[in-house]
Structure formats: structure tokens, C-alpha cells
Design a protein around this motif. Structure first.
Motif, mmCIF file in Angstrom:
data_model
loop_
_atom_site.group_PDB
_atom_site.id
_atom_site.type_symbol
_atom_site.label_atom_id
_atom_site.label_comp_id
_atom_site.label_asym_id
_atom_site.label_seq_id
_atom_site.Cartn_x
_atom_site.Cartn_y
_atom_site.Cartn_z
ATOM 1 N N SER A 77 -25.307 -12.354 -22.759
ATOM 2 C CA SER A 77 -25.209 -14.054 -22.166
ATOM 3 C C SER A 77 -25.390 -14.917 -23.229
ATOM 4 C CB SER A 77 -26.584 -14.653 -21.711
ATOM 5 O OG SER A 77 -26.884 -15.198 -21.200
ATOM 6 N N GLY A 78 -25.374 -15.860 -22.949
ATOM 7 C CA GLY A 78 -24.959 -17.294 -23.613
ATOM 8 C C GLY A 78 -26.800 -17.530 -24.186
ATOM 9 N N GLY A 79 -27.667 -17.133 -23.173
ATOM 10 C CA GLY A 79 -28.622 -18.057 -23.133
ATOM 11 C C GLY A 79 -29.416 -19.173 -22.139
ATOM 12 N N ALA A 80 -30.221 -19.388 -22.284
ATOM 13 C CA ALA A 80 -30.271 -20.182 -21.537
ATOM 14 C C ALA A 80 -29.381 -21.076 -20.723
ATOM 15 C CB ALA A 80 -31.855 -21.347 -21.785
ATOM 16 N N ASP A 81 -29.384 -21.958 -19.902
ATOM 17 C CA ASP A 81 -28.130 -22.810 -19.491
ATOM 18 C C ASP A 81 -28.379 -24.419 -20.390
ATOM 19 O OD1 ASP A 81 -26.496 -24.102 -18.310
ATOM 20 O OD2 ASP A 81 -25.853 -23.440 -16.778
ATOM 21 N N ILE A 82 -27.365 -24.355 -21.320
ATOM 22 C CA ILE A 82 -28.619 -25.631 -22.031
ATOM 23 C C ILE A 82 -27.819 -26.682 -20.874
ATOM 24 C CG2 ILE A 82 -28.445 -26.722 -24.081
ATOM 25 C CD1 ILE A 82 -26.739 -24.381 -25.360
ATOM 26 N N ARG A 83 -27.157 -26.791 -19.838
ATOM 27 C CA ARG A 83 -26.064 -27.734 -19.003
ATOM 28 C C ARG A 83 -27.144 -28.425 -18.185
ATOM 29 N NH1 ARG A 83 -21.296 -24.807 -17.907
ATOM 30 N NH2 ARG A 83 -22.239 -23.583 -17.017
ATOM 31 N N GLU A 84 -28.865 -27.205 -18.111
ATOM 32 C CA GLU A 84 -30.193 -27.531 -17.071
ATOM 33 C C GLU A 84 -30.757 -28.543 -17.965
ATOM 34 O OE1 GLU A 84 -30.968 -23.979 -15.187
ATOM 35 O OE2 GLU A 84 -28.889 -24.008 -13.850
ATOM 36 N N PHE A 85 -30.642 -28.021 -19.063
ATOM 37 C CA PHE A 85 -31.795 -28.598 -19.824
ATOM 38 C C PHE A 85 -31.893 -30.406 -19.257
ATOM 39 C CE2 PHE A 85 -32.181 -26.470 -23.783
ATOM 40 C CZ PHE A 85 -32.317 -25.112 -23.360
ATOM 41 N N VAL B 224 -21.314 -12.017 -26.785
ATOM 42 C CA VAL B 224 -21.983 -12.385 -27.253
ATOM 43 C C VAL B 224 -23.614 -12.608 -26.799
ATOM 44 C CG1 VAL B 224 -22.968 -14.961 -27.353
ATOM 45 C CG2 VAL B 224 -20.428 -14.522 -28.185
ATOM 46 N N CYS B 225 -24.220 -11.954 -27.369
ATOM 47 C CA CYS B 225 -26.369 -12.168 -26.914
ATOM 48 C C CYS B 225 -26.916 -12.876 -27.462
ATOM 49 C CB CYS B 225 -26.155 -10.198 -26.765
ATOM 50 S SG CYS B 225 -28.427 -9.961 -26.248
ATOM 51 N N MET B 226 -27.849 -14.616 -26.947
ATOM 52 C CA MET B 226 -28.401 -14.718 -27.597
ATOM 53 C C MET B 226 -29.260 -15.662 -26.798
ATOM 54 S SD MET B 226 -24.596 -16.990 -29.236
ATOM 55 C CE MET B 226 -24.748 -17.213 -31.156
ATOM 56 N N VAL C 33 -29.102 -1.585 -14.153
ATOM 57 C CA VAL C 33 -28.236 -1.477 -15.703
ATOM 58 C C VAL C 33 -27.867 -3.074 -14.933
ATOM 59 C CG1 VAL C 33 -26.031 -1.542 -17.103
ATOM 60 C CG2 VAL C 33 -27.105 0.561 -16.105
ATOM 61 N N LEU C 34 -28.477 -3.871 -16.321
ATOM 62 C CA LEU C 34 -27.706 -5.716 -16.505
ATOM 63 C C LEU C 34 -26.835 -5.478 -17.607
ATOM 64 C CD1 LEU C 34 -30.764 -7.527 -17.444
ATOM 65 C CD2 LEU C 34 -29.651 -7.386 -15.105
ATOM 66 N N ILE C 35 -25.601 -6.331 -16.808
ATOM 67 C CA ILE C 35 -24.103 -6.221 -17.378
ATOM 68 C C ILE C 35 -23.980 -7.837 -17.602
ATOM 69 C CG2 ILE C 35 -22.566 -5.064 -16.156
ATOM 70 C CD1 ILE C 35 -21.414 -3.687 -18.747
ATOM 71 N N GLY C 36 -23.076 -8.104 -18.854
ATOM 72 C CA GLY C 36 -21.816 -9.256 -18.386
ATOM 73 C C GLY C 36 -20.799 -9.035 -18.728
ATOM 74 N N PRO D 270 -18.693 -20.039 -18.123
ATOM 75 C CA PRO D 270 -17.863 -19.111 -19.483
ATOM 76 C C PRO D 270 -18.793 -18.073 -19.999
ATOM 77 C CG PRO D 270 -18.125 -21.046 -20.356
ATOM 78 C CD PRO D 270 -19.411 -20.929 -18.517
ATOM 79 N N VAL D 271 -20.464 -18.174 -20.406
ATOM 80 C CA VAL D 271 -21.017 -17.439 -21.016
ATOM 81 C C VAL D 271 -22.347 -17.226 -20.184
ATOM 82 C CG1 VAL D 271 -20.206 -18.139 -23.685
ATOM 83 C CG2 VAL D 271 -21.640 -19.190 -22.170
ATOM 84 N N ASN D 272 -22.548 -17.065 -19.658
ATOM 85 C CA ASN D 272 -23.199 -16.362 -18.720
ATOM 86 C C ASN D 272 -24.908 -17.262 -18.950
ATOM 87 O OD1 ASN D 272 -22.391 -14.525 -16.681
ATOM 88 N ND2 ASN D 272 -22.002 -13.044 -18.513
#
Ligand code: 3HC
Ligand code: NAI
Length: 694
Positions: free
Chosen positions: A59-67, A99-101, A50-53, A21-23
Motif C-alpha cells: 500500500s502507498g499509504g492513505a489515499d491522498i486524493r481523499e485528503f 511499495v509499503c508506505m 493474511v493481508l496482501i497487496g 494504482p498503489v492501494n
């Protein structure tokens, strides 16, 4: 599999991040970005990238699910991705919207240029997960927005609207209208003007009197960081941006990031982040289940709970009709609501206009006819099954078809209540916690017949009124109170064996509980626990209780409301004063039972009280009353003052090691002879499998 799409727009390559959902910058997306950059670099027709979401998120940042999984650090890791972008010989432009986090912001900082829409939400929120920005955020952000602003952002983790950062080196241009078109136009300019590639790492950074500034910051942050190590480490990392060359600063950041990643505090915060989001999902209720419209709410009972419940809906802009039996009780209830709002106004938290608006949405009544249009009716009358029966029979007569009928009962059988109506599918428990307008927790009690769309609707309503909703099956005490009963029971035995109420409370509070069990009893009213015990003595005589609490109640020591309980209270003051009379009563009681008091350590107090929660929690999981261990933890974090940095009783048990917890339980079983302490079969099973609870 790539989660980034590559497309040519004239001479500009557009890499679109596509990981809903949040890149989150998971492994696939990182690979996709690098593949895109490589393709662009190799294509002579491409002059810029160009980098775009998505509209929702750059992007909501690092994929926390992968931590915690190997994918988290697998190459290309975020550092490598950013280095590859920074080293690209063609201009790379981040086009930021939504969101850019966290890692997303760090990715943007690695680009040569950044354009954004005015209302993008920019943050480095890692501290809220017990971390610090780990892909250059602490080194690059101070270089573009200044040391103070960057430190604020990093230590608070709070988002800032992009337009507030206008004029800083964070953004090269703001885009009105379509972000991609604007970014492409900007790209054209960069190429046509042959603008040199800008690398944030090359920006010089300085701050006069930095030693004094960082000392001041440390003093400030220390006071608010509590048990969390991350905020202080954020300061260390930002200071390194000033005191060390860029690459060495990056090393400091990396070391601190990895250290924090391994802390129990960070695991607890990450667990709570996902726990909150997962709790709203019900395994057998699909996310696309249609919901019922809730535009008007009815509340029955204008007492302690009815008033608080009503305020939640008024605050969310949903009109409420509140019913009482007598005008006097109704007037009193409405006056209390008004007084609460007035107090908020005095504290500057509410304007007169808002107060009037909210009170304008409240209607008092003594007639059930006024519930004809209500979409949801919540009952908060006396806790007596006969009273509930009368109320639900009446509701069955007057409520429109499809209206949801909810009970705020804390102990009664929701299935029984549902069967007072001819529409048990529309009946559900909505167990709020006192004070209902303040406490975040809402236990949603699912009856045997409760319809799936009722569950989906109530979970959605809970979000609207800003509650953390957790589903519980029907059982005595539901999830939270069923567990707390054993916590209180065990605390009672600690007194019998030699501790004092103050010692137990102090140990638990030092460990992190907002309130020890005895102060909590005094606050809630010791008569409530007494009534439950009296019921247990008849229904389940096999459960043992320390009887000293009953002796206290026999003397009318109900707690704060009677000025005396486990402690003494002075009029108008909630401060608990240890009472030598209680200590003496305890001594006499032990003598009567022939118990020689022993010295009990704080560690034992904590272990026995918390493991009691864990054991009953495991049984609740096994019984299917809770769907997941994290649901139990969310209940304790949001409703019972459990310390956030410990993540809830179930995660705590995993942190201690389930094997060790089970061993302690067996020791307690042997020393007390209390069968409660036999580890729950689920614990035994998980230990045997080498698994955890969460
Ligand atoms: N990774 C993976 N999933 C994420 C995620 C992330 N970083 N951020 C959010 N999600 C998921 C949520 O789990 C949720 O999933 P679900 O729909 O399956 O339950 C979904 O995205 C939507 O999240 P919310 O319900 O919270 O939606 P909102 O629109 O209210 O909020 C948000 C969106 C502002 C992005 C919010 O989710 C948020 O604050 N996320 C955390 C952001 C964060 O902390 N990023 C830093 C990560 S650490 C990092 O980047 C390390 C780096 O420095 C090296
Ligand atoms: P309360 O005594 O403060 O309020 C109950 C109100 O209901 C009174 O104003 C009473 O006049 C009214 N009432 C009684 N019978 C009625 C009827 N037939 N029709 C209309 N109004 C009627 O009680 P409280 O504390 O608000 O509790 C209400 C319910 O909430 C109970 O079921 C209780 O178990 C539950 N609850 C209470 C919590 C607490 O901490 N007080 C926490 C969670 C749930």
C-alpha cells in the motif's frame, strides 16, 4: 463497493487490497479490509488472516486524493482499521511486497506478524507531504526498529529496502519466491505452533539519554527544515513514544498530524505532488496513445543550450549526434560537456568509467547526413527566425519519416517553424531552461498541427531524462516567460515609485523566491529583456514599461556578463553588490519624471510582483495556453525558483483568497492607471462563483 477481495486458502483467509494504482487506503478499501477481518473472525473454519497487496504495492499509504474530503476521516478511518486488526483474536499477517508506505506501513505495524520479500520499499514518507505519520507510525516504528532508525526514517521520509531492516522486529520472516505462498506457509506455522499474538504497542521502548538525543536531533533538523514545520513535529511525536504511555503518545501524534494537515505548507506539498503527476497527462491525448521509439537523438547547436540538452540524453543512456557549423564551435561544445562531467567527477558524483561511457555515446558532426537515423532532433541554434528556417528546411530534407523535429526556441512562433517543413505534425517545441542539464523544467510547446503521438512521445522522453514536462500552447513567451515579463515590468515600476533593486530583491527573497527579479535579470542578461521590450514598443505600444531598465542597458550594464547590471560584480564572483551609482541614476530618473519617491513596504512589493504572475497566469488559463492552474504552478516551482512551501503562484492566490487578490489588483489598477491590473475575467468569474483557481 469493496476494494479488498476475500478468499479462503485452507484455513487462512486472504484479504487482497485491490485499489490500483498503489492501494491507497481510501474509504472503500478501509471498509473492505474491515469487512474481511469481520468475516474471518466470524468463520470458525478460519484460523488466520493474511493481508496482501499487489506486486507493485502492499500500500502507498492513505489515499491522498481523499485528503480534504469527508471520506478522508470517514469511519472506519485508518486508526479504527488498525485497532480492529490489532484486536482480532486470530493472527493477522501482513505480506509485504513492492511499495509499503505511510499508512500502508502503519497498517502493517498494526498486524500481529509481518513477512516481506527482500526488496520491498518501506517508508514513512508523510513528511514529504508536510505531514507526519498519523496512524501510529511515530509510536510503533520506534518500538520495532529502534528510536534512531525510526526517527531517521520519519524525518527524512526516504524509503529503506526491507532487507536492510532484517533482524529488527519489523519483520518475522523474509520470503523467497512467491509472496502469497510464503505468507500462507508462515500462517500455517503460526497456527500450528499456536504462537501468541504480538502487538507492537506492547513492546517496551527505552532510550538512554533521550533528552540529549532529541535536543541534538532538533538542532540538526532545524537547520534543514527551512520554512516547513513538519520535520520538527516529527521529532515531538517520536519523543512522545518514549515519554508517554502508548495511547497518550497516539493522542500527541494525532493532534500534531491534524495541525499539520491544515498548514499551507502541507497543502503546497500535496499540490506539487499531484501537480507533477497531472502535468504529464494531456487532456485530449489518451494515456494509451502509441509512442514513437526514441533510440537516437540529434542536437543542432553546441552552445549554451545545445550542450546542456545533449548531456540530459547522454545521462539517460541515449546516444546523441551533435551538429555545428564550424569545427571550432563543435570542439568547444564537446570540450564544455567533458569539462562539466569532469567537474562532477571531482565532486565524487561520477566515476571515470561513467564519464567515458557518456562521452562514448556522443558524436560530433558538421554534416546533416549523420541525422539520417535520428528519432528525435532538437534544434538549439541562434534565436533568429531566418536561421531556424534554414535549419528546419534542411531537417525536412534529411530526417527520416516519423522523426520528431523539436525546437528549443524561447520566443519564436512554433507554428511558423513547423510550417517551414512539409511535416508540421512532427514538429514540437521543447523549451529547456538554462542550465539545461540541471533545471528540472521542460515546457513542451504544442503546435497547432503537432500530432498526438508526438506529444505522448515527448512527454515520455521527458520522464526518461528526468524532467518535469509541462505542456504549453503557442504564444509569445509560452507560459513561464509570458508571466515573468509582467513580473519584471511591475518590479520596474516599484523602482520608479521609490524602491531600490536591492530592496525589491530582498523582499522577494525573504518571501521565498530563490532570486529577486533584479538579481535574476543580471544572471540571465538584461539585454534579453531589453530586446523583448524594444519589440513590444513596436508591436504593442499600449503596454507601459518603466524605462529605467533601458537606460541601464544603454550603458552596457547587461548584468553578470558585463560585470555591471542592477548590481556590481567582481571578476569571477557572482555576488551581487548594491551599486550607489544605480541608486543615484534612479534618483535622477525620478526627478526627470517628477516622481516623489514613496516608502514601499515589503508586503506591497511581494503582492504586486506575485499578483502580476497570478493575473497573467489566469489569462493564460483562459486562453487555453495552459490546461490547468497546477501546470502553471509546476512551471514556477521547477523553472523559476518559486518557493515550494507556497505551492506556486496560483495556489498562493487561493491561499490568500482570490477575493482578496482581486481587490488588491483593483487597487493597483486604480493607483497606477495600468489596465494590466484589471483582474482577468477568469478571476472575476471564479470570485463570483466562490471558487478558487486550483
Ligand atoms: N494515494 C493516492 N494516490 C496515490 C498515492 C496515494 N498515497 N501514491 C501514489 N498515488 C498515485 C499517483 O497519484 C499516481 O496516480 P496517476 O497514475 O493517476 O498519476 C500513481 O499513484 C502512481 O504514482 P507515481 O507516478 O508516483 O508512481 P511511482 O511508481 O513512481 O511511485 C509511490 C509510487 C512510491 C507510491 C509514489 O507515488 C509515492 O511516493 N506516493 C506517495 C506516498 C505517500 O506519501 N504516502 C503517504 C500518504 S499520507 C499517509 O499515509 C498518512 C497516514 O500516515 C495517516
Ligand atoms: P548560443 O549562442 O550559446 O548557441 C547557439 C549555437 O548554435 C552556437 O554554438 C552556434 O554556433 C550554433 N549555430 C548557430 N546557427 C547554426 C546553424 N545554422 N547550424 C548549426 N549550429 C548553429 O545560444 P543558446 O543560448 O544556446 O540558445 C540557443 C537556442 O536556445 C535559442 O533559440 C535560444 O532562444 C534558446 N534558449 C536559450 C536559453 C538560454 O538561457 N540561453 C533558454 C531557453 C532557450
Amino acid at each position: 463497493m469493496s476494494s479488498a477481495n476475500y478468499e479462503l486458502h485452507g484455513s487462512t483467509a486472504v484479504i487482497t487490497l485491490d485499489n490500483p494504482p498503489v492501494n491507497g487506503l481510501g474509504f472503500d478499501l478501509r471498509c473492505g479490509i474491515v469487512a474481511g477481518i469481520d468475516q474471518a473472525a466470524a468463520d470458525p473454519a478460519v484460523k488466520a488472516v493474511v493481508l496482501i497487496g499487489s506486486d507493485r504495492a502492499f500500500s502507498g499509504g492513505a489515499d491522498i486524493r481523499e485528503f480534504g474530503s469527508p471520506k478522508s476521516f470517514a469511519e472506519p478511518n485508518l486508526h479504527s482499521v488498525i485497532n480492529i486488526i490489532e484486536a482480532c483474536r486470530k493472527p493477522v499477517i501482513a505480506a509485504i511486497g513492492g511499495v509499503c508506505m505511510g499508512g500502508g506501513t502503519e497498517l502493517a505495524l498494526g498486524c500481529h506478524f509481518r513477512v516481506a520479500v527482500a526488496n520491498a520499499s518501506i517508508a514513512l514518507p508523510e513528511v514529504k507531504l508536510g505531514l507526519l505519520p498519523g496512524a501510529g507510525g511515530t509510536q510503533r516504528m520506534p518500538r520495532v526498529i529502534g528510536v534512531e532508525a525510526a526517527l531517521n526514517m520519519i524525518v527524512s521520509g526516504n524509503p529503506v529496502a526491507s532487507e536492510k531492516l532484517k533482524g529488527t522486529a519489523l519483520f518475522d520472516e523474509f520470503i523467497d519466491g512467491d509472496l502469497l505462498q510464503g505468507a500462507l506457509a508462515f500462517s500455517g506455522k503460526v497456527v500450528a505452533e499456536k504462537r501468541p499474538l504480538k502487538r507492537v504497542r506492547d513492546i517496551k521502548i527505552d532510550y538512554p539519554n533521550q533528552e540529549a538525543f532529541f535536543q541534538f536531533s532538533r538542532n540538526m533538523v532545524k537547520g534543514v527544515a527551512g520554512p516547513f514545520p513538519a520535520p520538527m513535529k516529527c521529532i515531538d511525536a517520536v519523543q512522545a513514544a518514549l515519554t508517554k504511555p502508548f495511547d497518550q503518545g497516539m493522542k500527541v501524534e494525532r493532534t500534531l498530524f491534524l495541525q499539520l494537515m491544515g498548514t499551507p505548507e502541507s497543502r503546497a506539498l500535496r499540490h506539487a505532488f499531484f501537480g507533477e503527476r497531472t502535468a504529464s497527462k494531456i487532456p485530449d491525448v489518451p494515456a494509451d496513445t502509441p509512442t514513437r521509439k526514441i533510440a537516437r537523438v540529434g542536437v543542432i547547436g553546441a552552445g549554451t543550450m545545445g550542450g546542456g540538452i545533449t548531456m540530459n540524453f547522454l545521462n539517460a543512456g541515449i546516444p546523441v549526434t551533435m551538429l555545428e557549423m564550424k569545427q571550432e564551435a563543435l570542439d568547444k561544445g564537446i570540450a564544455t560537456i567533458r569539462k562539466n562531467y569532469e567537474n562532477s567527477m571531482k565532486k565524487g558524483k561520477l566515476t571515470q568509467e561513467k564519464l567515458d561511457q557518456r562521452m562514448g555515446m556522443l558524436k560530433g558532426t558538421m554534416s546533416y547526413d549523420d541525422f539520417k537515423d535520428a528519432d528525435l532532433i532538437i534544434e538549439a541554434v541562434f534565436e533568429e527566425i531566418g536561421v531556424k528556417e534554414a535549419v528546419f528546411k534542411k531537417l525536412d530534407e534529411v530526417a527520416k519519416p516519423g522523426a520528431i523535429l523539436a525546437s528549443n526556441t524561447s520566443t519564436l512562433d512554433v507554428n511558423k517553424i513547423a510550417n517551414f517543413t512539409k511535416r508540421p505534425q512532427d514538429v514540437v517545441g521543447m523549451h529547456f531552461f538554462s542550465p539545461a542539464n540541471v533545471m528540472k523544467l521542460l515546457e513542451v510547446v504544442r503546435g497547432a498541427a503537432t500530432a498526438k503521438d508526438v506529444m505522448a512521445t515527448v512527454m515520455q522522453v521527458a520522464k526518461k531524462i528526468r524532467k518535469t514536462a509541462v505542456v504549453s500552447g503557442v504564444c509569445d513567451g509560452f507560459i513561464g516567460n509570458r508571466m515573468i515579463e509582467h513580473y519584471g515590468r511591475v518590479a520596474g515600476f516599484l523602482l520608479e515609485e521609490g524602491a531600490t533593486p536591492a530592496q525589491v530583491d530582498k523582499a522577494m527573497e525573504k518571501w521565498g523566491m530563490a532570486m529577486g527579479p533584479f538579481r535574476m535579470g543580471d544572471l540571465a542578461g538584461n539585454d534579453i529583456g531589453w530586446a523583448i521590450r524594444k519589440r513590444r514598443y513596436v508591436e504593442k505600444p499600449s503596454i507601459r514599461y518603466a524605462k529605467f531598465a533601458d537606460r541601464l542597458c544603454e550603458q552596457g550594464r547587461y548584468g553578470q556578463k558585463t560585470g555591471k547590471g542592477w548590481y556590481l560584480y567582481q571578476a569571477g564572483n557572482r555576488k551581487a553588490i548594491p551599486d550607489p551609482e544605480v541608486d543615484q541614476m534612479l534618483e535622477d530618473y525620478r526627478k526627470e519624471l517628477g516622481i516623489t519617491p514613496r516608502k514601499i513596504s515589503d508586503a506591497e512589493i511581494v503582492a504586486r510582483c506575485i499578483y502580476a504572475l497570478v493575473n497573467e497566469g489566469a489569462r493564460i488559463l483562459e486562453d487555453g495556453i495552459a490546461s490547468r492552474a497546477s501546470d502553471i504552478d509546476m512551471i514556477y516551482l521547477t523553472g523559476y525558483g518559486f518557493p515550494l512551501h507556497r505551492g506556486g503562484p496560483m495556489l498562493y492566490a487561493d491561499e490568500v483568497g482570490l477575493y482578496n487578490v482581486a481587490r488588491s489588483m483593483k487597487e493597483f489598477a486604480a493607483s497606477s492607471g495600468d489596465s494590466f491590473w484589471e483582474p482577468a475575467p477568469l478571476i472575476v468569474k471564479r470570485v463570483a462563483e466562490g471558487k478558487s483557481l486550483t
